[in-house]
Design a protein around this motif. Structure first.
Motif, mmCIF file in Angstrom:
data_model
loop_
_atom_site.group_PDB
_atom_site.id
_atom_site.type_symbol
_atom_site.label_atom_id
_atom_site.label_comp_id
_atom_site.label_asym_id
_atom_site.label_seq_id
_atom_site.Cartn_x
_atom_site.Cartn_y
_atom_site.Cartn_z
ATOM 1 N N GLU A 156 34.926 11.483 0.858
ATOM 2 C CA GLU A 156 35.805 12.182 1.797
ATOM 3 C C GLU A 156 36.802 11.203 2.401
ATOM 4 O O GLU A 156 36.485 10.050 2.657
ATOM 5 N N LEU A 157 38.024 11.688 2.616
ATOM 6 C CA LEU A 157 39.049 10.890 3.277
ATOM 7 C C LEU A 157 39.114 11.316 4.743
ATOM 8 O O LEU A 157 39.357 12.479 5.037
ATOM 9 N N SER A 158 38.935 10.366 5.643
ATOM 10 C CA SER A 158 39.009 10.672 7.070
ATOM 11 C C SER A 158 40.456 10.959 7.458
ATOM 12 O O SER A 158 41.394 10.684 6.707
ATOM 13 N N MET A 159 40.648 11.486 8.652
ATOM 14 C CA MET A 159 41.997 11.777 9.136
ATOM 15 C C MET A 159 42.810 10.481 9.235
ATOM 16 O O MET A 159 43.992 10.452 8.887
ATOM 17 N N PHE A 160 42.185 9.392 9.668
ATOM 18 C CA PHE A 160 42.866 8.107 9.743
ATOM 19 C C PHE A 160 43.345 7.663 8.359
ATOM 20 O O PHE A 160 44.484 7.224 8.196
ATOM 21 N N VAL A 161 42.476 7.780 7.371
ATOM 22 C CA VAL A 161 42.826 7.383 6.005
ATOM 23 C C VAL A 161 43.968 8.248 5.487
ATOM 24 O O VAL A 161 44.925 7.748 4.893
ATOM 25 N N ARG A 162 43.908 9.551 5.734
ATOM 26 C CA ARG A 162 44.971 10.452 5.279
ATOM 27 C C ARG A 162 46.320 10.094 5.909
ATOM 28 O O ARG A 162 47.346 10.049 5.230
ATOM 29 N N CYS A 163 46.314 9.833 7.196
ATOM 30 C CA CYS A 163 47.558 9.461 7.892
ATOM 31 C C CYS A 163 48.107 8.140 7.364
ATOM 32 O O CYS A 163 49.317 7.991 7.180
ATOM 33 N N THR A 164 47.216 7.192 7.109
ATOM 34 C CA THR A 164 47.639 5.904 6.568
ATOM 35 C C THR A 164 48.241 6.074 5.177
ATOM 36 O O THR A 164 49.277 5.486 4.862
ATOM 37 N N ILE A 165 47.609 6.900 4.345
ATOM 38 C CA ILE A 165 48.133 7.163 2.999
ATOM 39 C C ILE A 165 49.532 7.771 3.091
ATOM 40 O O ILE A 165 50.451 7.357 2.379
ATOM 41 N N GLU A 166 49.707 8.726 3.983
ATOM 42 C CA GLU A 166 51.009 9.375 4.144
ATOM 43 C C GLU A 166 52.069 8.386 4.614
ATOM 44 O O GLU A 166 53.201 8.381 4.112
ATOM 45 N N THR A 167 51.700 7.516 5.551
ATOM 46 C CA THR A 167 52.625 6.497 6.051
ATOM 47 C C THR A 167 53.009 5.529 4.936
ATOM 48 O O THR A 167 54.180 5.191 4.769
ATOM 49 N N HIS A 168 52.029 5.101 4.162
ATOM 50 C CA HIS A 168 52.299 4.184 3.055
ATOM 51 C C HIS A 168 53.157 4.853 1.985
ATOM 52 O O HIS A 168 54.032 4.202 1.397
ATOM 53 N N GLU A 169 52.928 6.126 1.729
ATOM 54 C CA GLU A 169 53.725 6.852 0.737
ATOM 55 C C GLU A 169 55.181 6.949 1.190
ATOM 56 O O GLU A 169 56.104 6.762 0.392
ATOM 57 N N ARG A 175 45.019 8.557 -4.920
ATOM 58 C CA ARG A 175 46.049 9.085 -5.809
ATOM 59 C C ARG A 175 46.062 10.618 -5.806
ATOM 60 O O ARG A 175 47.129 11.227 -5.762
ATOM 61 N N ASN A 176 44.888 11.218 -5.842
ATOM 62 C CA ASN A 176 44.801 12.684 -5.829
ATOM 63 C C ASN A 176 45.362 13.259 -4.527
ATOM 64 O O ASN A 176 46.032 14.289 -4.542
ATOM 65 N N TYR A 177 45.078 12.606 -3.411
ATOM 66 C CA TYR A 177 45.598 13.080 -2.123
ATOM 67 C C TYR A 177 47.124 13.048 -2.117
ATOM 68 O O TYR A 177 47.768 13.984 -1.658
ATOM 69 N N ILE A 178 47.688 11.962 -2.635
ATOM 70 C CA ILE A 178 49.148 11.848 -2.683
ATOM 71 C C ILE A 178 49.735 12.957 -3.547
ATOM 72 O O ILE A 178 50.681 13.638 -3.151
ATOM 73 N N ILE A 179 49.173 13.153 -4.707
ATOM 74 C CA ILE A 179 49.702 14.164 -5.640
ATOM 75 C C ILE A 179 49.541 15.570 -5.082
ATOM 76 O O ILE A 179 50.479 16.365 -5.092
ATOM 77 N N ARG A 180 48.366 15.882 -4.569
ATOM 78 C CA ARG A 180 48.075 17.259 -4.146
ATOM 79 C C ARG A 180 48.612 17.614 -2.770
ATOM 80 O O ARG A 180 49.040 18.735 -2.532
#
Length: 141
Positions: free
Chosen positions: A33-46, A77-82
């Motif tokens: 599972e991706l935590s909310m912090f991880v998701r926000c960080t992924i979005e910022t990095h993207e 990668r899946n989170y970024i794509i989806r």
């Protein structure tokens, strides 16, 4: 027994072809599972155009090892794509709809294309081209 659609078990082999490690069960897909912090960080990095592999490695460095994370690089990668890129595709579709409506109303077009870049200086070439209601093309810049 085909006539009654039942199966009969005639033999059971209890040994596995691979070792089982119950302490690694948390890395099975249903437990990652991706935590909310991880998701926000992924979005910022993207948004900053940081590669997914670098984003994942930053999480590994912060956690100390791969095994301390509750997800793998493929999950990033899946989170970024989806999730992340689908939002921008929806936004693009909305903007395209606005452009079509503006064209229907005004009857002219302005295009900005940055797909071409020069080899010598590696600079992006952006040209504004306008088409008025008479069908005449004008180079705007």
């Amino acid at each position: 027994m085909k006539d009654v659609a039942l199966w009969t078990i005639s033999k059971v082999v209890l040994n596995h072809s691979h070792p089982c490690y119950p302490d690694q069960a948390e890395m099975l897909k249903q437990h990652r599972e991706l935590s909310m912090f991880v998701r926000c960080t992924i979005e910022t990095h993207e948004e900053a155009e940081i590669r997914p592999s670098k984003t994942y490695q930053s999480f590994v460095a912060a956690a100390g090892s791969h095994s301390k994370l509750g997800f793998i690089e493929k999950d990033v990668r899946n989170y970024i794509i989806r999730e992340v890129r689908n939002i921008s595709e929806e936004d693009d579709a909305k903007e395209f709809g606005k452009s079509r409506a503006a064209f229907d109303y005004f009857g002219d077009v302005v295009s900005f294309d940055t797909m071409y870049n020069t080899n010598r200086y590696n600079l992006v070439l952006g040209s504004f081209v306008g088409v008025n209601h008479h069908g005449q093309s004008t180079l705007l810049g």
